[in-house]
Design an enzyme around this catalytic site. Structure first.
Site, PDB file in Angstrom:
ATOM      1  N   HIS A  47       2.116  -3.681   6.464  1.00 45.57           N
ATOM      2  CA  HIS A  47       2.083  -5.110   6.184  1.00 45.57           C
ATOM      3  C   HIS A  47       1.003  -5.752   7.036  1.00 45.57           C
ATOM      4  O   HIS A  47       0.796  -5.334   8.180  1.00 45.57           O
ATOM      5  CB  HIS A  47       3.447  -5.757   6.491  1.00 45.57           C
ATOM      6  CG  HIS A  47       3.622  -7.080   5.831  1.00 45.57           C
ATOM      7  ND1 HIS A  47       3.187  -8.242   6.396  1.00 45.57           N
ATOM      8  CD2 HIS A  47       4.145  -7.408   4.627  1.00 45.57           C
ATOM      9  CE1 HIS A  47       3.451  -9.236   5.578  1.00 45.57           C
ATOM     10  NE2 HIS A  47       4.027  -8.764   4.494  1.00 45.57           N
ATOM     11  N   ASP A 106       9.614  -3.917  -0.017  1.00 40.66           N
ATOM     12  CA  ASP A 106       9.504  -3.240  -1.308  1.00 40.66           C
ATOM     13  C   ASP A 106       9.969  -1.791  -1.266  1.00 40.66           C
ATOM     14  O   ASP A 106      10.191  -1.182  -2.313  1.00 40.66           O
ATOM     15  CB  ASP A 106       8.056  -3.295  -1.798  1.00 40.66           C
ATOM     16  CG  ASP A 106       7.666  -4.708  -2.157  1.00 40.66           C
ATOM     17  OD1 ASP A 106       8.536  -5.424  -2.674  1.00 40.66           O
ATOM     18  OD2 ASP A 106       6.521  -5.093  -1.901  1.00 40.66           O
TER      19      ASP A 106
HETATM   20  N1  CMC Z   1      -0.139   4.086   3.600  1.00 45.61           N
HETATM   21  C1  CMC Z   1      -1.083   4.729   4.341  1.00 45.61           C
HETATM   22  N2  CMC Z   1      -1.918   4.119   5.193  1.00 45.61           N
HETATM   23  C2  CMC Z   1      -1.807   2.796   5.323  1.00 45.61           C
HETATM   24  C3  CMC Z   1      -0.852   2.052   4.590  1.00 45.61           C
HETATM   25  C4  CMC Z   1      -0.009   2.754   3.716  1.00 45.61           C
HETATM   26  N3  CMC Z   1       0.922   2.100   2.983  1.00 45.61           N
HETATM   27  N4  CMC Z   1      -0.969   0.745   4.915  1.00 45.61           N
HETATM   28  C5  CMC Z   1      -1.962   0.667   5.808  1.00 45.61           C
HETATM   29  N5  CMC Z   1      -2.478   1.900   6.055  1.00 45.61           N
HETATM   30  C6  CMC Z   1      -3.531   2.245   7.014  1.00 45.61           C
HETATM   31  C7  CMC Z   1      -4.904   1.824   6.508  1.00 45.61           C
HETATM   32  O1  CMC Z   1      -5.514   2.865   5.771  1.00 45.61           O
HETATM   33  C8  CMC Z   1      -5.618   1.534   7.810  1.00 45.61           C
HETATM   34  O2  CMC Z   1      -5.961   2.779   8.429  1.00 45.61           O
HETATM   35  P1  CMC Z   1      -7.299   2.899   9.323  1.00 45.61           P
HETATM   36  O3  CMC Z   1      -7.103   1.944  10.457  1.00 45.61           O
HETATM   37  O4  CMC Z   1      -7.349   4.318   9.713  1.00 45.61           O
HETATM   38  O5  CMC Z   1      -8.437   2.504   8.412  1.00 45.61           O
HETATM   39  C9  CMC Z   1      -4.532   0.911   8.692  1.00 45.61           C
HETATM   40  O6  CMC Z   1      -3.295   1.461   8.199  1.00 45.61           O
HETATM   41  C10 CMC Z   1      -4.483  -0.619   8.622  1.00 45.61           C
HETATM   42  O7  CMC Z   1      -4.302  -0.978   7.269  1.00 45.61           O
HETATM   43  P2  CMC Z   1      -5.080  -2.144   6.531  1.00 45.61           P
HETATM   44  O8  CMC Z   1      -5.341  -1.721   5.123  1.00 45.61           O
HETATM   45  O9  CMC Z   1      -6.227  -2.613   7.350  1.00 45.61           O
HETATM   46  O10 CMC Z   1      -3.958  -3.246   6.535  1.00 45.61           O
HETATM   47  P3  CMC Z   1      -3.930  -4.575   5.685  1.00 45.61           P
HETATM   48  O11 CMC Z   1      -3.276  -5.590   6.524  1.00 45.61           O
HETATM   49  O12 CMC Z   1      -5.279  -4.917   5.153  1.00 45.61           O
HETATM   50  O13 CMC Z   1      -3.026  -4.181   4.423  1.00 45.61           O
HETATM   51  C11 CMC Z   1      -1.151  -3.798   3.072  1.00 45.61           C
HETATM   52  C12 CMC Z   1      -1.669  -4.442   4.343  1.00 45.61           C
HETATM   53  C13 CMC Z   1       0.277  -4.286   2.796  1.00 45.61           C
HETATM   54  C14 CMC Z   1      -2.027  -4.222   1.880  1.00 45.61           C
HETATM   55  C15 CMC Z   1      -1.170  -2.264   3.223  1.00 45.61           C
HETATM   56  O14 CMC Z   1      -0.363  -1.885   4.310  1.00 45.61           O
HETATM   57  C16 CMC Z   1      -0.731  -1.543   1.950  1.00 45.61           C
HETATM   58  O15 CMC Z   1      -1.557  -1.378   1.039  1.00 45.61           O
HETATM   59  N6  CMC Z   1       0.567  -1.113   1.875  1.00 45.61           N
HETATM   60  C17 CMC Z   1       1.083  -0.492   0.672  1.00 45.61           C
HETATM   61  C18 CMC Z   1       1.374  -1.539  -0.366  1.00 45.61           C
HETATM   62  C19 CMC Z   1       2.609  -2.333  -0.033  1.00 45.61           C
HETATM   63  O16 CMC Z   1       3.658  -1.781   0.266  1.00 45.61           O
HETATM   64  N7  CMC Z   1       2.499  -3.677  -0.163  1.00 45.61           N
HETATM   65  C20 CMC Z   1       3.650  -4.570  -0.013  1.00 45.61           C
HETATM   66  C21 CMC Z   1       3.498  -5.544   1.093  1.00 45.61           C
HETATM   67  S1  CMC Z   1       5.059  -6.350   1.461  1.00 45.61           S
HETATM   68  C22 CMC Z   1       5.465  -7.267   0.060  1.00 45.61           C
HETATM   69  C23 CMC Z   1       4.571  -8.431  -0.119  1.00 45.61           C
HETATM   70  O17 CMC Z   1       4.512  -9.296   0.758  1.00 45.61           O
HETATM   71  O18 CMC Z   1       3.929  -8.504  -1.173  1.00 45.61           O
END
Ligand code: CMC
Length: 436
Positions: free
Chosen positions: A313, A371
């Site tokens: 998140h 989720d």
């Molecule tokens: N699986 C594997 N790696 C992950 C995941 C994941 N679900 N989420 C983040 N990472 C890694 C990402 O690759 C990055 O790694 P590195 O630092 O090595 O490059 C690190 O963790 C930080 O992630 P980020 O992408 O910079 O984080 P963000 O804040 O931009 O993204 C997120 C947040 C929710 C989009 C992401 O965690 C994600 O895509 N999660 C899966 C989808 C999900 O479950 N979304 C629902 C969110 S809660 C409900 C809502 O509010 O809608």
């Protein structure tokens, strides 16, 4: 916003004059640096794609402490609301700032209930869609179309129009989601029944047929109501910011909420509940618990493009408090339905355990989000997977409206107009086609 005694000073290494920037304090949470005069005084913009360090507004509605894993609606912890209040009380709280007393609740419930039916013409509009259309495609269309059916509540600057649009949206979303479902399965629509609770009525519209009524089960209705409460608002997330930005042009409330529905659909946001369940089903099909190790390896491989859906998140760097409550509800629902040995739930528990111990997830502070468990609960209740995000949109509608109304009432509100760092071609001349 409370001005702080502290000022931030921006200095430049090229000898340009320093600039003092005011700081404001919130009631809780990080202070903000006010950069509104930055461009006028320095000719420079700030650069923050993805809004990693940018507060886009001030708000009194929802507060998240991502490090503590805390979520407050109007100051009330989500755990207390989820156990002591129902969804319509939560709606009242989000819209008007305080929990209702019994008389206020009765009046609000009556007002919402009075608007549960949709214009009969909407079913003909719905018929224009393919039967196999994704429910979120249908919902984006139906919510947008509400502005064509309810023109008497489309002036966003008129508080009475906003109020009636709010009540209509909250009241009609369950009817529209259930209609979208019935359309895909080829069953007749079931009209709302106003002596049922908000969640009970929704479940009946989903599962009753003209041949067989649906008797709401208290445990399942309570679980659905909790799903609604947990998804009701989440401060300035992507869809809420979309609603605010869309509404900032002065468009009508239905159009702004339709924009929120469209944004919510994405798998990084509301679409994650559907994606998380599809992921669990995939692992189950390919060997189940025994294949978790292999799957986690893929997730950690940046070239694979595979993510552990329902994990991570932007704001929570701790267990999402909504996921904790959803996990509890998951147990209750599976017990009620005699499904405690449900292989998907066992798989989810095992996947969660392994991920929480894995260095990759620990180092990045990736925890289960709401989720991860909401899909298992909905599937157990009998909701088809493609409908999960539509149910999220139903629940989030009140949050979008509350945030939209707050923005319109804010004296500092302006049309949202981000700027950019331009890195494309400088001005050049068009050559005649034969010379290109
Ligand atoms: N699986 C594997 N790696 C992950 C995941 C994941 N679900 N989420 C983040 N990472 C890694 C990402 O690759 C990055 O790694 P590195 O630092 O090595 O490059 C690190 O963790 C930080 O992630 P980020 O992408 O910079 O984080 P963000 O804040 O931009 O993204 C997120 C947040 C929710 C989009 C992401 O965690 C994600 O895509 N999660 C899966 C989808 C999900 O479950 N979304 C629902 C969110 S809660 C409900 C809502 O509010 O809608």
């Amino acid at each position: 916003m409370i001005p702080s005694d502290v000022k931030a000073t921006l200095s430049f290494s090229d000898g340009s004059p320093n600039m003092d920037l005011p700081l404001y304090k919130g009631t809780i949470g990080p202070d903000v640096i006010d950069i509104r005069k930055l461009y006028a005084q320095t000719g420079k913009f700030t650069y923050d794609p993805g809004f990693l360090s940018t507060a886009s507004c001030n708000s009194t509605i929802t507060y998240i402490d991502g490090d503590k894993g805390e979520l407050l609606y109007r100051g009330y912890p989500i755990e207390q609301l989820a156990t002591s209040c129902d969804y319509l009380e939560t709606c009242y709280l989000l819209l008007y700032g305080e929990l209702p007393n019994p008389a206020q609740k009765e009046e609000f419930v009556a007002r919402v209930t009075n608007h549960t039916m949709v214009n009969e013409q909407m079913q003909f509009f719905l018929r224009g869609f393919r039967r196999d259309a994704h429910p979120m495609a249908v919902m984006t269309g139906l919510v947008g179309a509400m502005s064509a059916f309810y023109h008497d509540s489309t002036d966003i600057n008129n508080p009475e129009h906003r109020e009636i649009a709010a009540i209509r949206l909250i009241a009609k979303m369950p009817t529209l989601v259930a209609m979208a479902y019935k359309y895909t399965v080829g069953q007749p629509y079931i009209y709302p029944k106003n002596d049922l609770s908000y969640a009970g009525n929704f479940m009946r519209m989903m599962f009753a047929t003209p041949c067989e009524d649906y008797k709401p089960n208290d445990v399942l209705v309570r679980a659905m109501d909790r799903i609604f409460i947990l998804h009701a608002d989440h401060e300035q997330n992507a869809s809420t910011s979309t609603v605010r930005l869309c509404g900032s042009s002065g468009t009508n409330p239905f159009a702004a909420i339709a924009a929120g529905v469209a944004c919510l659909w994405g798998p990084a946001h509301g679409g994650a509940n559907e994606a998380a369940l599809n992921m669990l089903e995939d692992i189950q099909r390919n060997g189940g618990v025994a294949k978790i190790g292999e799957f986690i390896k893929q997730v950690k491989d940046k070239n694979s493009g595979v993510k552990l859906m329902g994990f991570g998140h932007r704001v929570y760097k701790n267990y999402d408090p909504r996921a904790k409550l959803m996990r509890e509800t998951c147990h209750e629902v599976l017990d009620e339905l005699g499904l405690h040995n449900d292989p998907m739930f066992k798989l989810a528990m095992e996947l969660e355990k392994i991920a929480l111990e894995d260095e990759y997830f620990v180092a990045r502070k990736l925890y289960p989000n709401v989720d991860f468990y909401s899909g298992i609960v909905q599937r157990a209740i009998g909701i088809p997977v493609p409908l999960f995000t539509a149910i999220f949109s139903l629940a989030r509608t009140v949050g979008w409206i509350a945030q939209l109304n707050e923005m319109i009432g804010d004296p500092e509100y302006k049309i949202g107009r981000p700027r950019q760092l331009f890195v494309g071609s400088t001005a050049r001349n068009v050559k005649p086609i034969g010379e290109r």
